[in-house]
Design an enzyme around this catalytic site. Structure first.
Site, short mmCIF file in Angstrom:
data_model
loop_
_atom_site.label_atom_id
_atom_site.label_comp_id
_atom_site.label_asym_id
_atom_site.label_seq_id
_atom_site.Cartn_x
_atom_site.Cartn_y
_atom_site.Cartn_z
N CYS A 32 0.83 -1.29 0.08
CA CYS A 32 0.03 0.19 -0.02
C CYS A 32 0.93 1.22 -0.22
CB CYS A 32 -0.99 0.03 1.27
SG CYS A 32 -2.23 -1.37 0.93
N TYR A 43 -8.53 -8.57 6.56
CA TYR A 43 -9.47 -7.57 5.40
C TYR A 43 -10.67 -8.44 5.39
CZ TYR A 43 -5.43 -4.36 5.38
OH TYR A 43 -4.34 -3.76 5.61
N ARG A 72 -4.54 -14.52 -2.19
CA ARG A 72 -3.73 -14.32 -0.96
C ARG A 72 -4.37 -14.64 0.25
NH1 ARG A 72 0.76 -9.83 0.90
NH2 ARG A 72 2.06 -11.06 -0.06
N LEU A 124 10.21 -11.59 4.81
CA LEU A 124 11.62 -11.81 5.46
C LEU A 124 12.44 -12.55 4.44
CD1 LEU A 124 11.32 -11.10 9.45
CD2 LEU A 124 11.63 -9.74 7.69
#
Length: 356
Positions: A25, A182, A230, A300
């Site tokens: 974002c 979300y 996702r 990561l």
């Protein structure tokens, strides 16, 4: 050739390599319209050698935005602005992907750029967010509106409408965002879904909305267009959405025509997440092994050797980088150099003298 720089085919789309840009974002749009910032931000990753470049979470309705500054794809002006960006990505040899999203109860939130935190009040440009149930996310708007079934149906249709606009704008790959707390993740998790209708309670009911949206998106685009989902593979909280749930869901998504699972974790409730290098990779590996569906690993992943090992050992089919690409947009070019890849086509013609 290294695993990382082996092309991957999903339906009719072949991506030049397996280094993908995760959605990030930017909170820099006005009325949902992407602008020059998005062109340069996303274009730098295509120029830097990434195989597939995903947009940030792009809302399918105005109330589906995380912040008032989120991008959207609910009208023609937004579609035209995205088309300009897609054209540039294609010109650099990258595949263009869009993440279609709805923030649910995490909507109407300050971006944080101004120092403000929490929910945006209506007089300040905010709105009442929607959710599966009335419970707010800690620290955000306190007044989420539980969705009725008619409103749920309209959201399903909005995902389909946005999918059509995305393909018209030139996007090659569509991703449905069902992670990070979300709206679709809110429906999946028993920690945020306390409904007593066909969208709540049992596992089958809680996954219903996501499956309906995937069916809608698949029905609105050509059969050759890849659809990715996702997911957050775990809430990291006992009694929440779990790794076992994710594997079960992935099997259903495979049968609905989903082509790859982009595997993240967390975000639906406050949790103690034991992060570390590649900490989410085992979830991608288990989905790939048990559900028989290609996966993407994210979280990561910072060094070329690390990414190459993830692919070579069969833990995932692609790696997605986020903050590491903000630090180094040309990371794929450095990775190619370190792994001994000599194909000059990966480099923009203006930069090829540096590849020698």
């Amino acid at each position: 050739m290294s695993q990382m720089f082996t092309p991957i085919a999903l339906r009719d789309v072949t991506v030049r390599n397996r280094v993908w840009v995760a959605p990030m974002c930017q909170y820099s749009a006005v009325d949902g319209v992407p602008n020059d910032w998005h062109l340069v931000h996303l274009g730098s990753f295509a120029r830097g050698g990434a195989g597939l470049v995903f947009t940030e979470a792009t809302a399918v309705t105005p109330r589906g935005r995380i912040s008032p500054e989120d991008t959207g794809l609910w009208n023609q002006e937004q579609q035209a602005a995205w088309a300009r960006i897609v054209e540039f990505l294609h010109g650099q040899g990258a595949t263009a992907g869009i993440q279609l999203a709805h923030a649910g109860r995490k909507g109407s939130t300050y971006s944080g750029f101004t120092g403000e935190r929490g929910g945006v009040a209506d007089p300040d440009g905010g709105w009442r967010p929607v959710a599966p149930s009335a419970e707010p996310f800690a620290g955000l708007r306190e007044d989420p509106e539980p969705l009725d079934q008619a409103s749920i149906a309209s959201i399903v249709a909005a995902f389909g409408d946005a999918a059509e606009r995305a393909v018209t704008a030139g996007f090659d790959v569509l991703e449905v965002h069902a992670a990070h707390g979300y709206l679709l993740h809110q429906f999946l998790s028993p920690l945020s879904n306390h409904r007593d209708d066909v969208y709540g309670g049992s596992f089958d009911n809680r996954v219903r909305l996501l499956l309906e949206i995937v069916r809608e998106v698949r029905s609105r685009v050509a059969v050759g267009v890849p659809v990715i989902v996702r997911v957050s593979a775990t809430d990291w909280v006992e009694g929440g959405w779990s790794e076992d749930d994710t594997v079960r869901l992935a099997t259903l998504l495979r049968d609905e025509g989903v082509d790859l699972i982009d595997t993240s974790t967390g975000g639906n409730v406050l949790a103690d997440i034991p992060d570390g290098a590649g900490y989410q990779v085992p979830f991608a590996r288990r989905i790939r092994t048990e559900a028989g569906l290609p996966t993407g690993a994210v979280g990561l992943i910072t060094e070329p050797k690390q990414a190459e090992e993830i692919l070579a050992e069969g833990s995932a089919d692609v790696v997605l980088l986020a903050r590491e690409l903000l630090r180094e947009p040309h990371w794929p070019l450095r990775a190619a150099y370190e792994l001994g890849e000599t194909d000059p086509a990966l480099w923009p013609v203006q930069y090829r003298r540096a590849a020698r």
